[in-house]
Scaffold this motif. Structure first.
Motif, short mmCIF file in Angstrom:
data_model
loop_
_atom_site.label_atom_id
_atom_site.label_comp_id
_atom_site.label_asym_id
_atom_site.label_seq_id
_atom_site.Cartn_x
_atom_site.Cartn_y
_atom_site.Cartn_z
N TRP A 78 -70.26 82.30 38.88
CA TRP A 78 -70.21 83.51 39.68
C TRP A 78 -69.25 84.48 39.00
O TRP A 78 -68.07 84.19 38.83
N VAL A 79 -69.77 85.61 38.58
CA VAL A 79 -68.96 86.67 37.97
C VAL A 79 -68.89 87.81 38.97
O VAL A 79 -69.91 88.35 39.40
N VAL A 80 -67.67 88.15 39.36
CA VAL A 80 -67.45 89.24 40.31
C VAL A 80 -66.70 90.35 39.59
O VAL A 80 -65.65 90.12 39.00
N VAL A 81 -67.25 91.56 39.64
CA VAL A 81 -66.57 92.73 39.09
C VAL A 81 -66.06 93.54 40.28
O VAL A 81 -66.85 94.08 41.06
N ASP A 82 -64.75 93.56 40.43
CA ASP A 82 -64.12 94.32 41.50
C ASP A 82 -63.86 95.73 40.97
O ASP A 82 -63.04 95.94 40.09
N ASP A 83 -64.59 96.68 41.52
CA ASP A 83 -64.57 98.07 41.05
C ASP A 83 -63.46 98.88 41.73
O ASP A 83 -63.71 99.91 42.32
N GLY A 84 -62.23 98.36 41.66
CA GLY A 84 -61.08 99.10 42.18
C GLY A 84 -60.93 99.07 43.68
O GLY A 84 -60.48 100.04 44.29
N SER A 85 -61.30 97.95 44.30
CA SER A 85 -61.20 97.84 45.76
C SER A 85 -59.78 98.11 46.25
O SER A 85 -58.80 97.75 45.60
N MET A 119 -66.02 80.36 38.25
CA MET A 119 -65.95 81.69 38.84
C MET A 119 -65.01 82.55 38.01
O MET A 119 -63.93 82.12 37.62
N ARG A 120 -65.44 83.78 37.75
CA ARG A 120 -64.63 84.72 36.98
C ARG A 120 -64.58 86.04 37.73
O ARG A 120 -65.60 86.53 38.21
N VAL A 121 -63.38 86.60 37.82
CA VAL A 121 -63.21 87.90 38.49
C VAL A 121 -62.71 88.89 37.45
O VAL A 121 -61.73 88.63 36.74
N VAL A 122 -63.40 90.02 37.36
CA VAL A 122 -63.01 91.10 36.46
C VAL A 122 -62.62 92.28 37.33
O VAL A 122 -63.37 92.68 38.22
N GLU A 123 -61.44 92.80 37.09
CA GLU A 123 -60.98 93.97 37.85
C GLU A 123 -61.04 95.20 36.96
O GLU A 123 -60.70 95.13 35.79
N GLN A 124 -61.48 96.30 37.56
CA GLN A 124 -61.51 97.55 36.82
C GLN A 124 -61.18 98.70 37.76
O GLN A 124 -61.25 98.56 38.98
N ALA A 126 -69.74 99.02 37.04
CA ALA A 126 -69.36 97.64 37.39
C ALA A 126 -70.44 96.66 36.95
O ALA A 126 -70.14 95.59 36.43
N ILE A 127 -71.70 97.02 37.16
CA ILE A 127 -72.78 96.13 36.73
C ILE A 127 -72.78 96.00 35.21
O ILE A 127 -72.91 94.90 34.67
N ASN A 128 -72.62 97.12 34.51
CA ASN A 128 -72.57 97.07 33.05
C ASN A 128 -71.41 96.22 32.57
O ASN A 128 -71.54 95.48 31.59
N THR A 129 -70.27 96.33 33.22
CA THR A 129 -69.12 95.51 32.86
C THR A 129 -69.44 94.03 33.02
O THR A 129 -69.12 93.22 32.16
N GLY A 130 -70.09 93.69 34.12
CA GLY A 130 -70.45 92.30 34.37
C GLY A 130 -71.45 91.74 33.37
O GLY A 130 -71.36 90.59 32.96
N VAL A 131 -72.37 92.59 32.98
CA VAL A 131 -73.38 92.15 32.01
C VAL A 131 -72.73 91.97 30.66
O VAL A 131 -72.95 91.03 29.95
#
Length: 76
Positions: A32-39, A58-63, A71-76
């Protein structure tokens, strides 16, 4: 392996439901890859808790907030 990609922004109220669904899967051959788009809600704390208890990778990427498409592009 399959990757489940989630782009999120201030969706802490629904992330738990998704996490629980992933935990119920009988085949755990996914990540599961989650990109948190500045929540600005408590998404970060919630995702940190999920990472501690997840039975799958599980991996979380914050931006910085940049929009769903970024965010989708970052995840891909």
């Amino acid at each position: 392996m399959i990757t489940v990609l989630t782009a999120t922004y201030n969706r802490a109220y629904t992330l738990a439901r998704l996490y629980e669904s992933l935990e119920r899967q009988t085949n755990k051959q996914f990540e599961w890859v989650v990109v948190d788009d500045g929540s600005t809600d408590n998404s970060k704390a919630l995702l940190d808790d999920f990472q501690q208890t997840a039975t799958f990778p599980m991996r979380v990427v914050e931006q910085r907030n940049s929009g769903k498409h970024v965010a989708i592009n970052t995840g891909v």
